[in-house]
Design a protein around this motif. Structure first.
Motif, short mmCIF file in Angstrom:
data_model
loop_
_atom_site.label_atom_id
_atom_site.label_comp_id
_atom_site.label_asym_id
_atom_site.label_seq_id
_atom_site.Cartn_x
_atom_site.Cartn_y
_atom_site.Cartn_z
N ARG A 164 -33.81 -12.40 62.71
CA ARG A 164 -34.88 -11.40 62.69
C ARG A 164 -34.37 -9.95 62.47
O ARG A 164 -33.74 -9.38 63.35
CB ARG A 164 -35.66 -11.46 63.99
N SER A 165 -34.66 -9.43 61.30
CA SER A 165 -34.33 -8.08 60.81
C SER A 165 -32.92 -7.98 60.22
O SER A 165 -32.51 -6.92 59.76
CB SER A 165 -34.60 -6.97 61.84
N GLU B 60 -40.59 -8.14 61.38
CA GLU B 60 -39.23 -7.79 61.82
C GLU B 60 -39.02 -6.33 62.24
O GLU B 60 -38.17 -6.06 63.07
CB GLU B 60 -38.24 -8.13 60.69
N SER C 238 -30.65 -5.35 62.32
CA SER C 238 -30.59 -5.64 63.76
C SER C 238 -29.36 -5.00 64.39
O SER C 238 -29.40 -4.60 65.54
CB SER C 238 -30.62 -7.14 64.03
N GLY D 276 -41.40 -7.92 68.43
CA GLY D 276 -40.11 -7.43 67.94
C GLY D 276 -39.36 -6.67 69.00
O GLY D 276 -38.12 -6.76 69.10
N PHE E 143 -37.66 -16.97 62.99
CA PHE E 143 -36.72 -15.86 63.13
C PHE E 143 -35.57 -15.95 62.13
O PHE E 143 -34.51 -15.39 62.36
CB PHE E 143 -36.20 -15.76 64.57
N THR F 116 -37.92 -4.76 65.78
CA THR F 116 -36.70 -5.15 66.49
C THR F 116 -35.57 -4.13 66.38
O THR F 116 -34.95 -3.79 67.39
CB THR F 116 -36.24 -6.55 66.00
N SER G 233 -39.96 -10.41 56.03
CA SER G 233 -41.27 -9.78 56.33
C SER G 233 -42.07 -9.55 55.05
O SER G 233 -42.71 -8.52 54.88
CB SER G 233 -41.06 -8.45 57.08
N GLN H 274 -45.86 -15.23 63.34
CA GLN H 274 -46.07 -13.88 62.79
C GLN H 274 -47.48 -13.67 62.28
O GLN H 274 -47.86 -12.54 62.01
CB GLN H 274 -45.03 -13.61 61.70
N GLY I 97 -43.13 -12.22 59.15
CA GLY I 97 -42.10 -12.06 60.16
C GLY I 97 -40.89 -12.91 60.01
O GLY I 97 -40.76 -13.70 59.13
N GLY I 98 -40.00 -12.67 60.86
CA GLY I 98 -38.81 -13.44 61.13
C GLY I 98 -38.09 -13.98 59.94
O GLY I 98 -38.37 -15.08 59.50
#
Lengths: 721, 172
Positions: free
Chosen positions: A522-523, A691, A527, A636, A388, A694, A113, A68, A16-17
């Motif tokens: 994050r993403s 991620e 995003s 997310g 994140f 989101t 991720s 995560q 994650g993040g």
């Protein structure tokens, strides 16, 4: 009520993040002798695994646990090949070692991720190799031992034989096999089965250790005063009164700020208020978000830019032209843990404690800043109170090291919440113009043109100086950043490679050079780009007088994986089967290898519109720990709802206007909707999970709001009114 | 000043500036680091402790306010012998924590809620828990865990969504 140990049985976690690096750097650190965190007398087969003299397996966690679930996930991967349950492994935060580098990013870095995706083979191979050695050693020790039994039983039999020490020596002489046979997925006992988090117990009893909790004898507490305006440096300062304040030990100028060192954080913070500083600012102190928005619109008006994608023939773009412009603001990460780091710097040794996503970036940056060789620096990672992407940067740890070096004592640097929000590396603010041509209710082309600062252009110079060989010119990282920034693929990710088929598709990126410091959030590009694309697709559906979900299905008909998710989502969300005063919005987006579709349902009551529930379908390939996948989808979505409804960083004269949770609010429990998650079965390799939930939520909300109000909102954050 | 108070059942005498927030006294002078610093303004709840049983934000509470009081932190809420409080057990069963940083405060707020209201409604949970921020978004599980702690926690030995007939789907 005692804890049933069965709680900790079975299965694992996901990444994650963070970020996805579009470049690779040579891992130039000289290889440390031996492996870090070696336990005396333990048998070490590789960087990941040891077996102690007491018979305990120890796993080095080479990825940062920031919520995560990698702590559980990596243990599950290793346990699978060792015939163990994940909770039987002792887990330690790995120190830097080249063998822990991500195979794609070439860095020991947690982001994009990628943890499970890129460790699925590596960690199982490390464990399977170790298991092979242990079985072979048993054969050599005693040919009568049954080596076909499960590894723990075999080791018990060896122990009962009374030649354990001899056995460990024997095993230590066996080399890793050239070829490793991994378990077939049909034989998995842990992967896909284990459904509990291994770090949960410590986190609900206050025992989990974050940077702030590390006890280092004699470490004093430091706070660092910095210019509220970007780029400001100390011109002069007066600290006599502050120095006389209780518990204060030292006040020094260091790293573009003034460090106040005291016995106790509150005493340092109190004294810091008494320090008078005159700042010298430069052109950066003229930045304003309102002007930056206008500049991006002008940039989009020009013919400038990098063509990130072109598919089809422009002459097929026929019909009536429709264009819409979208906008997202800068965003702070706002991890619950304000940044913190402990440093003990002497002439020949540097010891660092902090939570960070990129240990070798930390070591490189601290070496560069302190002038002390990398081989003399050790970094002890901790649990991260959220990451994140914020903790891919080493800034706060470099500051701690420089303060410790200047003060000649170990110190604990603690940022306040205000500093955390005002000195972040922000999710870029971005503006996009999307246009389409429509002939007889059929779209024939899609052209997206986006302008934003480049995350890669900001990250590269921030980290590369410490990672590149010393003989390279100092200017190289900045030069490389300038070149790569103009084509930063993360600025257009998600707009490019979309599943939607048009006769003609094109995507351009126009770099905005003037910017606040930006970073991986994050993403990353997804995003904002999912908000742009999935809002625009919705607008097109309405203009073509088609149902938004059916319209998408038609446009992505050739993409089986996306269609599967969309169909499952239609059924889970009971799309279109609405009660009076209910309204739905849909969005689907692929990021980090994973497709996530979300339908958000609004209901209109006495208090206006309320988010009633979110239905989510995810295809992330093979699942290691189903419940952690569900948790990351929930996570997310809620993280993305904060951005969709609340998040906005304003800058006036180079200074961030928001400061704490009263003016940079996060979604609260009473605003959190019901969330239903369905994971699609898959035998494909595991993909990202931290991620991908989101990106779709902001457009799903915007689309639902359009359904409810008939008003299209094209800028985040959205208004529920 | 000399502060005399009880923390997790143990009497303490500590020398402190009366204005120092209780949070830093607990963390730095008593090494009770389970209580977290999140905002310093009482806005996020990460620093929640109980004073005479009531949930308070220790980051803004001056140490002097604890004079003669009974303070309970996350380290002190287990039932006995290191066993878990029913709220902690429910948290574990529901896999609530992610990064975990806010969870000490979440658990403390939930324990206080159930002490005063053993069967809270969703509205009661909203009222009691909305002062505790979680950036990871564990809210749906916090709500579910509080209901679980309030009801059938004694009957459930471990949590497996498939045994609840939900397959890999959860209504949270």
């Amino acid at each position: 009520m005692s804890v049933d140990r069965r709680l900790f049985l079975k299965l694992s976690a996901l990444a994650g993040g963070g970020l996805m690096l579009g470049f690779t750097l040579p891992a130039c650190s000289s290889k440390p002798s031996g492996f870090p965190n070696q336990h005396a007398g333990a048998l070490q087969a590789n960087a990941f695994l040891q077996l102690t003299q007491q018979g305990q397996f120890i796993l080095q966690l080479h990825r940062a646990e920031m919520g995560q679930g990698v702590y559980t996930g990596m243990a599950t991967l290793a346990a699978e090949e060792l015939d163990l349950s994940p909770e039987q492994l002792q887990i330690e935060h790995a120190q830097y070692h080249p063998d822990f580098a991500d195979p794609e990013m070439k860095l020991m870095l947690t982001g994009g991720s990628s943890s499970i995706r890129n460790s699925y083979h590596i960690v199982r191979e490390a464990a399977a190799s170790f298991a092979h050695i242990l079985r072979l050693a048993a054969t050599q020790l005693d040919a009568n031992l049954n080596t076909s039994q499960a590894l723990p039983e075999l080791l018990s039999a060896v122990k009962q034989g009374g030649a354990w020490a001899e056995y460990l020596v024997l095993a230590g002489q066996i080399s890793a096999p050239d070829e490793i046979v991994l378990k077939s997925p049909k034989d998995f006992q842990q992967i896909g089965q284990h459904n509990q988090r291994l770090d949960a117990l410590d986190k609900i009893t206050g025992k989990a250790q974050y940077a702030m909790d590390v006890q280092v004898p004699n470490a004093l507490d430091a706070v660092l005063l910095r210019c509220p305006q970007l780029g400001g440096k100390v011109l002069s300062f007066k600290a006599e009164t502050a120095l006389a304040s209780s518990n204060v030990v030292k006040i020094i100028e260091v790293t573009d700020g003034i460090a106040v060192i005291a016995k106790g954080y509150w005493y340092a913070r109190k004294a810091a208020k008494l320090v008078q500083i005159e700042w010298q600012t430069d052109a950066a102190a003229k930045l304003n978000t309102a002007e930056l928005l206008i500049e991006r619109q002008h940039l989009l008006d020009t013919e400038e830019g990098y063509e990130a994608e072109e598919i089809g023939n422009k002459k097929d773009a026929v019909g009536e032209r429709f264009e819409a412009q979208y906008e997202v603001p800068y965003l702070a990460h706002a991890c619950m843990e304000p940044l913190s780091a402990i440093a003990d710097v002497s002439a020949h040794k540097v010891t660092l404690w902090a939570g960070n996503q990129a240990p070798d970036v930390v070591i490189g940056a601290v070496a560069k800043a302190t002038g002390i060789d990398k081989s003399l620096i050790s970094f002890h990672n901790q649990m991260l109170g959220g990451g994140f992407g914020r903790k891919t940067l080493p800034d706060y740890i470099v500051q701690a090291a420089l303060i410790s070096q200047a003060a000649g004592m170990p110190i604990r640097l603690q940022w306040s919440r205000e500093e955390d929000i005002q000195h972040d590396y922000y999710r870029p603010s971005a503006t996009a113009r999307l246009s389409a041509t429509i002939a007889e209710n059929n779209p024939t082309s899609l052209h997206s043109r986006v302008s934003s600062p480049s995350v890669l252009g900001s990250y590269l110079p921030a980290v590369a100086t410490g990672l590149l060989p010393g003989w390279l010119p100092e200017s190289l990282p900045n030069f490389a950043a300038g070149v790569t920034a103009k084509r930063d693929y993360s600025s257009t990710e998600g707009l490019t490679h979309s599943p939607y088929q048009f006769a003609y598709k094109r995507c351009d990126y126009v770099l905005q050079k003037q910017a606040m410091p930006v970073g991986y959030w994050r993403s990353v590009g997804h995003s904002q780009n999912a908000f742009f694309l999935e809002s625009f697709i919705d607008e097109l559906a309405h203009r073509c007088q088609q149902d938004p979900l059916a319209f998408r299905r038609h446009l992505m008909a050739e993409d089986e994986a996306h269609t599967r998710v969309l169909n499952a989502l239609e059924s889970l969300s009971r799309w279109g089967q609405l009660e009076a005063n209910q309204f739905q919005g849909v969005a689907i987006h692929k990021s980090f290898g994973t497709i996530v579709g979300e339908v958000l349902t609004l209901s209109k009551g006495q208090n206006g519109l309320v988010i009633e529930r979110v239905d989510c379908v995810v295809d992330c390939g093979l699942v290691i720990n189903p419940d952690i996948v569900i948790a990351q989808m929930e996570s997310g979505i809620i993280f993305g709802l904060t951005a969709a409804l609340k998040g906005k960083i304003d800058v006036i004269d180079g200074a961030v206007q928001q400061s704490n949770f009263h003016d940079y609010p996060l979604l609260r429990l009473n605003e959190s909707p019901q969330i239903r998650v369905r994971i699609l079965d898959s035998e494909q390799a595991p993909q990202g999970v931290g991620e991908p939930a989101t990106p779709p939520i902001a457009p799903a909300l915007a689309n639902a709001l359009f359904a409810a109000t008939g008003k299209r909102q094209r800028a985040l954050p959205l208004s529920m009114a | 000043m000399l502060l005399e108070f009880t923390v997790n059942g143990v009497p303490h005498r500590v020398d402190t500036d009366p204005e120092q927030p209780l949070l830093w006294l607990l963390r730095e002078q008593l090494q009770l680091t389970g209580t977290k610093f999140g905002c310093g303004m009482g806005l996020c709840g990460a620093c929640t402790v109980h004073i005479d049983g009531a949930p308070m934000r220790s980051c803004t509470l001056p140490a002097v306010a604890a004079q003669g009081r009974v303070v309970t932190t996350i380290e002190g809420i287990g039932v006995a012998n290191g066993e878990l409080h029913p709220v902690q057990s429910a948290w574990l069963l529901m896999n609530v924590p992610q990064c975990g940083y806010c969870q000490s405060g979440q658990v403390m707020s939930a324990v206080a809620l159930l002490n005063s209201n053993p069967k809270p409604s969703d509205d009661d949970i909203d009222n009691a828990m909305s002062g505790n921020l979680c950036r990871c978004g564990t809210y749906p599980r916090i709500r579910a865990a509080i209901h679980l702690a309030a009801s059938e926690i004694q009957a459930v030995s471990y949590y497996d969504p498939r045994e609840q007939g939900l397959d890999q789907e959860r209504s949270s």
